[in-house]
Structure formats: C-alpha cells, structure tokens
Design a protein around this motif. Structure first.
Motif, short mmCIF file in Angstrom:
data_model
loop_
_atom_site.label_atom_id
_atom_site.label_comp_id
_atom_site.label_asym_id
_atom_site.label_seq_id
_atom_site.Cartn_x
_atom_site.Cartn_y
_atom_site.Cartn_z
N GLY A 178 0.79 -1.22 0.00
CA GLY A 178 0.00 0.00 0.00
C GLY A 178 0.82 1.27 0.00
O GLY A 178 0.46 2.25 -0.67
N ASN A 179 1.94 1.27 0.73
CA ASN A 179 2.73 2.50 0.80
C ASN A 179 3.33 2.86 -0.57
O ASN A 179 3.49 4.04 -0.90
N GLU A 182 0.39 4.41 -2.57
CA GLU A 182 0.11 5.74 -2.04
C GLU A 182 1.13 6.76 -2.53
O GLU A 182 0.78 7.87 -2.95
N TYR A 210 -4.29 -2.43 3.45
CA TYR A 210 -4.02 -1.00 3.57
C TYR A 210 -5.32 -0.25 3.33
O TYR A 210 -6.26 -0.81 2.75
N SER A 212 -6.99 2.09 1.36
CA SER A 212 -7.05 2.90 0.15
C SER A 212 -8.26 3.82 0.12
O SER A 212 -8.18 4.94 -0.43
N TRP A 215 -7.71 7.18 1.43
CA TRP A 215 -6.88 8.06 0.61
C TRP A 215 -7.71 9.01 -0.26
O TRP A 215 -7.21 10.06 -0.67
N ARG A 218 -7.70 12.61 0.44
CA ARG A 218 -6.48 13.37 0.13
C ARG A 218 -6.19 13.46 -1.36
O ARG A 218 -5.48 14.38 -1.80
#
Length: 367
Positions: A178-179, A182, A210, A212, A215, A218
C-alpha cells in the motif's frame, strides 16, 4: 453499390475483439457428454462457496418486487457501503460488477485523442474499455509479471487521463504494498484519474492490507473500484462499486446506465456486506487451497507466480494442449494466451476436493 452498415462503425470499435470469458460448465457438458455435476470449473475466479446464506435469503425475498424497476440510486446499498467505509453516499458509484465501474470511468474521462496507462499482463478490460472510447492504450512493460510503478509514472504524457492499477493483479496475482501505491498516487498529475482496481482485496492477508478508501479524501483524482462478485459470491448477480471524490462520482453517475444494478443484486449485496464471518471463511479456504495447489506445483516441478488473489497462474509448457486434456477430463481452467502468456494457465482456488480433482487431472495431462 450497397454499403455494409457495420463498416460505418468507428474504426476503433471494429478493431476490438470481444472479451472472452471462462468456458461455462453447460458448454463443456454439451461438447463432451460429461454430466454437469461431474465438471469442475476453476476458470473464472468464482467463489466455490457460492453466496452467503444471508445474501441468498435477501435475494429470494427481493424477487417479490422483480416486476418493478430497481432503485436507480441504490439508496440502501449506498447507505450500507457508507456505513462500512465511513464515506459519504455522494462518493459512491454502483456498477453491474466492477467491470461496469471501470467502463463508466472510461466513459466519463476518455475520448478520442486521450490515453490510458496500464501494465502489461493486467486485466483485459482496461484496453477494451479504452479503445471503445476511441482513446489510445499506453501499455507499460511488466516487472516480474506485475506493475512497474516508476515506468508507469514516466509513461504518463499530456494525453493521459486514466491510469489503471490492479492490486492484486489479474491474471498474474501480483501485489504492490500500500505504501508504494500511495506514494505513486501522490506523484501522478492531478488531472489524471488513478483507477485502483481492488477486485481481490478481501483475499489479502491481514498484514498486507491497507486503507485505500481513506486516501480518497487526500487524492481527488483517485477512484477505488471493488466488487462483490468474488469473495462475496455475487458473480451471477453482478454487483460492484466505486469510491471517489464527490465530483468524480457525480460525473460517473451522469453517464452510468439507469437501473444498472437489479433489485435482487442490491438486496443481496446489502445482506452480504453484513456477513463478515462468511467472507472470512472464504478467505481461509482460499489460503488453504493456495497452499494445496502450490505444493502440487512444486512436486511437479512447475513454475508459478506467487499470488495474492483467489487464483494462481502456473507455467505448464504447451498450455493449449494441457488445457484440452483438462477439458477432456471435465476440468475447466483459464488459458491466458490472449495475455501473451501462451505457456501459462490461470487456476481459480476451489474447494479442497475440486483442487484435488484438478491436481489429478493436471498430472495426467502432463504425463
């Protein structure tokens, strides 16, 4: 001289080849004479448990209203999704499966002269949907049969309007942490929509998951697409959904077909979302089945791609010949020569006895 009306269709439409689904059990039964009850289908990443009993009961009850059009806004389903994920109903797009969500995204954001970026060996619907809008495909070479995010970022040009990422990927089963995704989204130009296709996310081990959907707050250019056709077992009813910024969701809902999710599908989906015990049992069967198949592949000396989905892709050499042998034995899997992988077969995880039947048939096919 008469003109064939088909020649009047746009050239980009005429260039398309239809999507090829997995062979139906009924078709193989007609071809071979093998009774349907004796055929094992491990071709389409379907849920071997079927749907949740709660979802089935809700679907049966909803048939009472089948003579009326469904709720075109899917209020009850959107409310259930909003509660589950902590989003506003204005952020949701309901689809006739997640395929429909992907198609709707291309309708809203692609046009002739635009382009979409996706990875080699990723879902066949990405190029199909892109070309159907008259847009250009930018296919980025894979890295270890998965996404090369740096290369995909470099491939984004001024014409790009969509980037597709499948995580886990279909048909190879590869996974990106996930990182990394992102960080990738943060670097994508804000006028390019990132479509994060998470059709198989429920099969991820807990340590790999993760957030998502969080997100989206953002990244206004992020669309998270998911389905209830896999882990939730609603493939025959077709139900998917997308989560996006309200303005993105609004545009998609403008081009979405009216009543694209039936009354029965919506009712089953609401009940399915509430049956987490069922989903966990499905995921546990998947973990055990994956171990069962890969242990057999190791014993047979076969190469396979480590998978995070409910399927595994294995290299068998002459895949067309092996596939024909499997079919003759009443076992359906998925050849993926259309993905430029002519030596590979994709095999869905079934029940233990279905997996065992496939393994025995594979041994015979290879012999």
């Amino acid at each position: 001289m008469s003109v064939c009306i088909a020649n009047c269709a746009p050239a980009y439409v005429r260039s398309l080849s239809p999507y090829q689904p997995g062979k139906p059990v009924s078709e193989l039964a007609r071809e071979t004479g093998i009774p349907e009850s004796e055929i094992v289908k491990l071709a389409s990443n379907e849920n071997p448990f079927g749907m949740s009993p709660k979802a089935k009961a809700a679907a049966v009850a909803a048939l009472e209203d089948a003579a009326r059009y469904p709720d075109g806004n899917a209020f009850a389903l959107k409310a259930a999704l909003a509660r589950k994920y902590g989003v506003d109903m204005s952020q949701l797009v309901i689809g006739n499966g997640s395929n429909d969500v992907l198609e709707i995204a291309t309708q809203a954001f692609l046009s002739p002269g635009a382009s979409a970026v996706f990875a080699q060996y990723s879902f066949a619907v990405y190029p199909l949907a892109t070309i159907a809008r008259g847009a250009r495909c930018i296919q980025v070479p894979a890295r270890n049969y998965g996404h090369d995010l740096d290369a995909m970022l470099s491939a984004i040009d001024q014409t790009a309007r969509i980037v597709f990422i499948a995580n886990p990927n279909n048909p190879t089963g590869t996974f990106l942490p996930g990182n990394e995704i992102e960080a990738f989204i943060a670097r994508v130009p804000q006028d390019v929509l990132v479509v994060l296709d998470e059709a198989y996310t429920e099969f991820l081990p807990v340590e790999a998951r993760y957030g998502s959907i969080a997100w989206v707050a953002r990244f206004p250019n992020l669309l998270v697409s998911r389905t209830l056709c896999k882990a939730y077992g609603l493939a025959g009813l077709r139900l998917g959904y997308g989560v996006a910024h309200p303005e993105v969701a609004d545009l998609m809902n403008r081009v979405r077909q009216p009543f694209n999710a039936s009354t029965v599908a919506q009712a089953a989906a609401v009940a399915a979302l509430e049956d987490q015990d069922f989903v966990e049992a499905v995921a546990e069967n998947n973990r055990r089945g994956m171990a069962q198949l890969t242990a057999a592949f190791a014993e047979l000396g076969l190469e396979w791609i480590p998978s995070f989905g409910n399927f595994v892709t294995v290299r068998v050499g002459d895949a067309a010949r092996v596939d024909q042998s499997l079919l003759a034995q009443g076992v359906i899997v998925r050849p993926i020569a259309s993905y430029s992988m002519p030596e590979w077969l994709r095999v869905s995880i079934g029940l233990p006895e279905e997996n065992a039947r496939f393994i025995a048939a594979l041994r015979q096919a290879l012999a």
